[in-house]
Design an enzyme around this catalytic site. Structure first.
Site, PDB file in Angstrom:
ATOM      1  N   SER A 137     109.258  37.175  84.778  1.00 41.94           N
ATOM      2  CA  SER A 137     108.580  36.412  85.242  1.00 41.94           C
ATOM      3  C   SER A 137     107.105  37.913  86.021  1.00 41.94           C
ATOM      4  O   SER A 137     107.566  38.663  86.541  1.00 41.94           O
ATOM      5  CB  SER A 137     108.978  35.841  86.372  1.00 41.94           C
ATOM      6  OG  SER A 137     109.583  34.923  86.156  1.00 41.94           O
ATOM      7  N   CYS A 140     112.890  29.877  91.585  1.00 41.33           N
ATOM      8  CA  CYS A 140     112.995  30.676  90.061  1.00 41.33           C
ATOM      9  C   CYS A 140     114.368  31.375  90.418  1.00 41.33           C
ATOM     10  O   CYS A 140     114.918  32.615  91.748  1.00 41.33           O
ATOM     11  CB  CYS A 140     112.210  32.175  90.597  1.00 41.33           C
ATOM     12  SG  CYS A 140     112.068  32.579  89.356  1.00 41.33           S
ATOM     13  N   ASP A 184     111.220  28.001  87.493  1.00 37.59           N
ATOM     14  CA  ASP A 184     110.862  29.048  86.816  1.00 37.59           C
ATOM     15  C   ASP A 184     112.560  29.721  86.103  1.00 37.59           C
ATOM     16  O   ASP A 184     112.581  30.176  87.323  1.00 37.59           O
ATOM     17  CB  ASP A 184     109.835  29.739  87.082  1.00 37.59           C
ATOM     18  CG  ASP A 184     109.752  31.014  85.990  1.00 37.59           C
ATOM     19  OD1 ASP A 184     110.822  30.895  84.816  1.00 37.59           O
ATOM     20  OD2 ASP A 184     109.383  31.941  85.978  1.00 37.59           O
ATOM     21  N   TRP A 186     116.431  30.448  84.554  1.00 39.10           N
ATOM     22  CA  TRP A 186     117.474  30.854  83.081  1.00 39.10           C
ATOM     23  C   TRP A 186     118.513  30.889  83.355  1.00 39.10           C
ATOM     24  O   TRP A 186     119.389  30.559  85.233  1.00 39.10           O
ATOM     25  CB  TRP A 186     116.692  32.273  83.036  1.00 39.10           C
ATOM     26  CG  TRP A 186     117.162  33.263  83.772  1.00 39.10           C
ATOM     27  CD1 TRP A 186     117.821  34.102  83.690  1.00 39.10           C
ATOM     28  CD2 TRP A 186     115.797  34.170  85.368  1.00 39.10           C
ATOM     29  NE1 TRP A 186     117.815  34.831  85.756  1.00 39.10           N
ATOM     30  CE2 TRP A 186     117.161  34.678  85.622  1.00 39.10           C
ATOM     31  CE3 TRP A 186     114.602  33.359  85.393  1.00 39.10           C
ATOM     32  CZ2 TRP A 186     116.151  35.381  86.979  1.00 39.10           C
ATOM     33  CZ3 TRP A 186     113.467  33.788  86.504  1.00 39.10           C
ATOM     34  CH2 TRP A 186     115.273  34.986  87.240  1.00 39.10           C
TER      35      TRP A 186
END
Length: 731
Positions: free
Chosen positions: A459, A682, A728, A730
């Site tokens: 990012s 995020c 966003d 992961w």
């Protein structure tokens, strides 16, 4: 005289009318013809071999009974599509057309012959979205007004297979694959076998292996074929080239433009070698961990970005692993030999990197030799073992799932390490031809079995409003110890992309990399990489470069600064929010310059919930936040959770970002429900993101006078549907 003039006028007018009638005869007389809708070539019955977007025509021309479509964002789904095509050929002698759906039209999907089948290998991206290349395909399948070539939204009798790729830590696990399956069934298509679902959070490979055997059995029955009709056929032909122009040999260049050093648009197919203008450590305590801040100059490149976008960094494999595999394949003496690689079936397997090149270049730059060795490939390699004992051990790893997990997966072993282990070599010693047994695995099998080395995405942690010619990266360096077993002890495992960036940081600053441990194990030093690049392309004097490209994102601030914004980003999850805050700072400066000191009075607040271990250990951008707080005149608020320092909860447990959000529940509910605010998350998808969403459900449920499970969940769903809750994350 007047009479004569009138006659001339009449004759002249008649002449003009006749001329017009002739000139526009097609338009005038076509009115009497029935109106028609232009038909694309792909709608013509039987397909149009001359139309490059007609997959049915290509299947017929190539006598292929299978077409395999893949929806892929990072290349994984494409890899599984190619594997399915290879297995169909090996098992049944059936050839396939492997297709990127973005390159084809789907009106004639109902023209697939009865003796053929369609495979869909579909990844789910983001928040239950199709991958970029599958948007059109999904639109055609889900839009009931879309007509196939026979004039209906039906696919009666179409035989199909679905393998979907996802991650269970995300809410919309494998949604796209499930939607494809449901829509095809609704339209009368017939699924072969069970729908496969791969979970990247655990083991995509194992999920695929467990699914495929049952699918192929059902496939054989449905297609009327028998296993054994195929055979082991090579995908590529590798040849060593004696006469070659050195300047035309790829030594790690990622595109033809990079090789010839000519200008062009910079994207994923032609990354830009970005100079590193700043490289520094962000952690205050680096004894056990590192986090690097890298600033990549894009001046003069034509590259643009927006806050919230991602930057793809193209790493190389560690030199230790390159040397290990060169030795294990018996190629050490031939590592710089120039080779050419040709696809024996371009429709099935394209050469995945530019050629001509060299053996060492392929292993260093082009294929992912640093990834976990897959169980299936070990069976392929077994017959090329240097000893019967090595062959037997490899076959055991291939067939015994528990043994594979205990030795390879838990040990985080790469391909080269497994080859050494099976041959009885010492993995702790620096590999050389003298201490590493050579396997006779043909290089075409290596290229077929090991996937392409992919860029690592980060990012972007800056705003183009403040840094128009610079992209900032915030990267925590991955390093962990594997689990030991009776065959191999514990070892340090290093993430490829993050340690590549750490190497660049050390080099850019003229620093020496520290030892991880003080023993003589080759694994005790940080890995080194060929950071100077092919032909020294990535180094100019003392300036280092790294190839990059930008990937667009929808992770954006609302355009109206009056809207409240809530940002949750612990650890490096704060990266995009640094860019968000910089974006607002730039807007605030302009607004104040134009409208005076009260220009921000009606702005909504932007609130950041940030967390890390300790304020003195890993507080990212600790010195920057006070400046942003000052410039935004009270419109920026930051809440901090330090999990390993007081204050703790009353029961002594740690405080995390979700706890801070609950403490601010009234303000959070007001910003979302009354202020029509936006929420951004995020970071870690497995634990943090889920915990934050659960807390938001509790807050919304309580504010609505109901429960988290009903009213809270409904409100959260509504926020996502309206793009006011964006993630966003992961795993």
């Amino acid at each position: 005289m007047a009479q004569s003039s009138s006659s001339d006028v009449v004759i002249l007018a008649l002449g003009v009318a006749l001329a017009a009638l002739y000139l526009f005869r097609d338009q005038i007389f076509s009115a009497s013809k029935p109106s028609t809708v232009p038909t694309t070539a792909s709608k013509v019955s039987g397909g149009d071999e001359g139309n490059p977007r007609d997959f049915v025509a290509k299947m017929k021309a190539g006598k292929k009974r299978l077409v395999i479509f893949y929806g892929s964002q990072t290349g994984t789904a494409e890899e599984y599509a190619i594997r399915l095509a290879k297995e169909a050929k090996q098992k049944f002698g059936l050839t396939s057309l492997v297709c990127d759906p973005e390159e084809y039209d789907f009106e004639n999907l109902d023209q697939i012959p009865e003796d053929c089948a369609v495979f869909f290998v579909m990844a789910t991206y983001g928040e239950g979205e199709p991958t970029d290349n599958a948007v059109q395909l999904m639109g055609n399948l889900t839009d009931e007004s879309f007509e196939f070539s026979k004039g209906e939204h039906k696919l009666e009798g179409l035989k199909y297979v679905v393998f979907s790729l996802g991650n269970k830590t995300y809410e919309h696990y494998n949604l796209i694959g499930r939607q494809v399956d449901a829509k095809l069934t609704e339209m009368g298509a017939i699924r072969i076998g069970e729908r496969g679902e791969g979970d990247d959070d655990k083991s995509m490979e194992e999920d695929y292996l467990e699914w495929k055997d049952g699918m192929w059995e059902a496939f054989a029955t449905a297609m009327g074929v028998e296993e054994g009709q195929g055979g082991d056929t090579a995908d590529f032909a590798v040849s060593e080239v004696e006469k070659v122009v050195p300047e035309k040999v790829y030594l790690g260049e990622l595109s033809a433009r990079a090789l010839t050093r000519t200008k062009g648009i910079h994207d994923a197919k032609n990354p830009y070698p970005a100079p590193i203008s700043v490289a520094r450590e962000l952690f205050q305590d680096t004894q056990d961990r590192n986090c690097v801040h890298i600033e990549l100059s894009t001046e003069g490149s034509g590259i643009t970005y927006q806050h919230g976008d991602h930057v793809g960094v193209w790493p190389t494999n560690a030199e230790l692993e390159v040397d290990r595999l060169l030795c294990a394949l018996g190629l050490w003496e031939k590592k710089d030999t120039v080779i050419s690689i040709e696809s024996l079936d371009p429709a099935l397997a394209k050469v995945p990197f530019p050629v001509p090149t060299t053996y060492a270049t392929v292993l260093r730059h082009y294929i992912d030799i640093s990834g976990l060795a897959g169980r299936q490939m070990l069976g392929t390699f077994a017959k090329f073992a240097p000893t019967p004992e090595a062959e037997a051990y490899m076959r055991n790893l291939n067939t015994d799932k528990d043994l594979y997990h205990k030795v390879v997966a838990d040990g985080s072993l790469r391909v080269g390490e497994v080859l050494q282990l099976a041959a009885g070599n010492d993995l702790s010693a620096a590999p050389t031809p003298a201490n590493t047994s050579a396997w006779t695995i043909p290089f075409d099998i290596i290229v077929s079995s090991i996937t392409r080395l992919q860029p690592r995405y980060y990012s972007i942690s800056s705003s183009p409003k403040l840094h128009p010619n610079s992209i900032h990266v915030t990267c925590v360096v991955l390093k962990w110890q594997s689990a030991g077993n009776s065959k191999i002890g514990t070892k340090w495992v290093y993430g490829v992309g993050s340690n590549f960036l750490l190497n660049l940081k050390y080099a850019a600053n003229g620093e020496s990399a520290p030892l991880v441990t003080n023993d003589s194990n080759s694994n005790s030093v940080l890995p080194t990489y060929a950071i100077e690049g092919p032909r020294g392309l990535y180094k100019a004097d003392t300036i280092y470069k790294t190839p990059i490209h930008v990937r667009r994102s929808t992770f954006r601030l609302p355009t109206n600064p009056k809207s409240p914004v809530i940002m949750i980003g612990p650890g490096t999850g704060v990266a995009p929010f640094r860019g968000f805050v910089q974006e607002r700072v730039a807007l605030a400066r302009r607004s104040i310059d134009k409208n005076g000191p009260d220009a921000l009075a009606d702005w909504g607040r932007i609130v950041l919930f940030y967390g890390c271990r300790k304020s003195t250990e890993d507080f990212l951008y600790k010195d920057e936040w006070p400046q942003y707080l000052d410039e935004l005149k009270g419109k920026f608020v930051m809440h901090k959770a330090f999990s390993r320092e007081p204050p703790y909860k009353p029961d002594g447990s740690k405080i995390y970002v979700q706890d801070l959000i609950w403490q601010e529940k009234d303000a959070v509910a007001d910003a979302i429900l009354n202020g029509k605010g936006y929420v951004y998350i995020c970071g870690d998808a497995k634990n943090m993101s889920k915990a934050v969403e659960d807390t938001l459900c509790r807050i919304m449920g309580e504010a609505k006078g109901g429960s988290a499970e009903v009213e809270g969940a409904a409100e959260l769903k509504l926020l996502k549907e309206r793009s006011r809750l964006l993630l966003d994350v992961w795993s």
